[in-house]
Design a protein around this motif. Sequence first.
Motif, mmCIF file in Angstrom:
data_model
loop_
_atom_site.group_PDB
_atom_site.id
_atom_site.type_symbol
_atom_site.label_atom_id
_atom_site.label_comp_id
_atom_site.label_asym_id
_atom_site.label_seq_id
_atom_site.Cartn_x
_atom_site.Cartn_y
_atom_site.Cartn_z
ATOM 1 N N UNK A 1 1.067 -1.309 -0.020
ATOM 2 C CA UNK A 1 -0.066 0.239 0.630
ATOM 3 C C UNK A 1 0.382 1.425 -0.166
ATOM 4 N N UNK A 2 2.211 1.630 0.108
ATOM 5 C CA UNK A 2 2.942 2.424 -0.290
ATOM 6 C C UNK A 2 3.316 2.583 1.103
ATOM 7 N N UNK A 3 3.517 3.759 1.518
ATOM 8 C CA UNK A 3 4.610 4.190 2.787
ATOM 9 C C UNK A 3 3.828 4.337 3.809
ATOM 10 N N UNK A 4 4.420 3.635 5.028
ATOM 11 C CA UNK A 4 3.887 3.797 6.106
ATOM 12 C C UNK A 4 3.058 5.127 6.771
ATOM 13 N N UNK A 5 2.179 5.049 6.779
ATOM 14 C CA UNK A 5 1.107 5.977 6.987
ATOM 15 C C UNK A 5 1.985 7.287 8.748
ATOM 16 N N UNK A 6 2.702 6.253 9.124
ATOM 17 C CA UNK A 6 3.537 6.358 10.773
ATOM 18 C C UNK A 6 4.419 8.072 9.988
#
Length: 269
Positions: free
Chosen positions: A62-67
């Motif tokens: 899903x791409x870059x981690x939301x953190x």
Amino acid sequence: MSDRVTITIEAGIADVKMNRPDKRNALDPAMFTALAEAGEQLKTEPGVRVVVLSGEGKSFCAGLDMASMQAIAGNDDSEGRSTGNAGDMAEGRITHLAQQVCWVWQEVPVPVIAAVHGHALGGGIQIALGADIRIVHPDTKMSVREIYWGLVPDMTGTFQLGKLVRPDIAKELTFTARVFPGSEAFDLGLATRLSDDPYADAMTMAREIAGVSPGAVRGAKELINNMAAEGAAEQFAAERRLIRAQVGTQNQVEAVTASFENRAPVFTD
């Protein structure tokens, strides 16, 4: 290697899985490192004739981690620059870590087949583009997502995208950051083949490739890559320069902040 990526080798097939299903295999520092290490291992692993790259759970990546995205909104450089500064440049290499997690699959001397399902967003689609062959579920949600977050694609994506589609299509996908289905990816030339079960069909193809002369297959990949890789080093250097110019700017922070606050962004010229 951490448990972020697993490798199982059987009958000449290296089955490589991103292993963070609870986060849709989103990219955090540990995932970046594990992917690059997996590729490095497979460059010299005895008996490997083909690689299948997939994601555990409901998504490919899903791409870059939301953190990391939240850290950008909070102006936290240590996390917020995960894509821009992901690893130092190793001597003799044309990529940094964030780029290497995609480019390493071109450096692996055997064919790499990506089995793509669920989501392939931002860094996820760039990892898929780094494979030699992409088998994609028609309902997969895909996007060159970086501009949505106020960034530019910085994981070899512009180079790979430009090799597969016309420049105007590459620009439209990148400028709009729109989400499109795997079926459209096939129509555009980003997916090699559509499948209702990408992993099963990738393994079937892998067994077929593993059954032919391994030296001939390696040689064919090298010959095709010799043509396809022209200009890569220069493009990757430009990616690094341009991502650094965006990360942490007022507009880039605003793009992330507005998304998390569920409002329209307000940019300055």
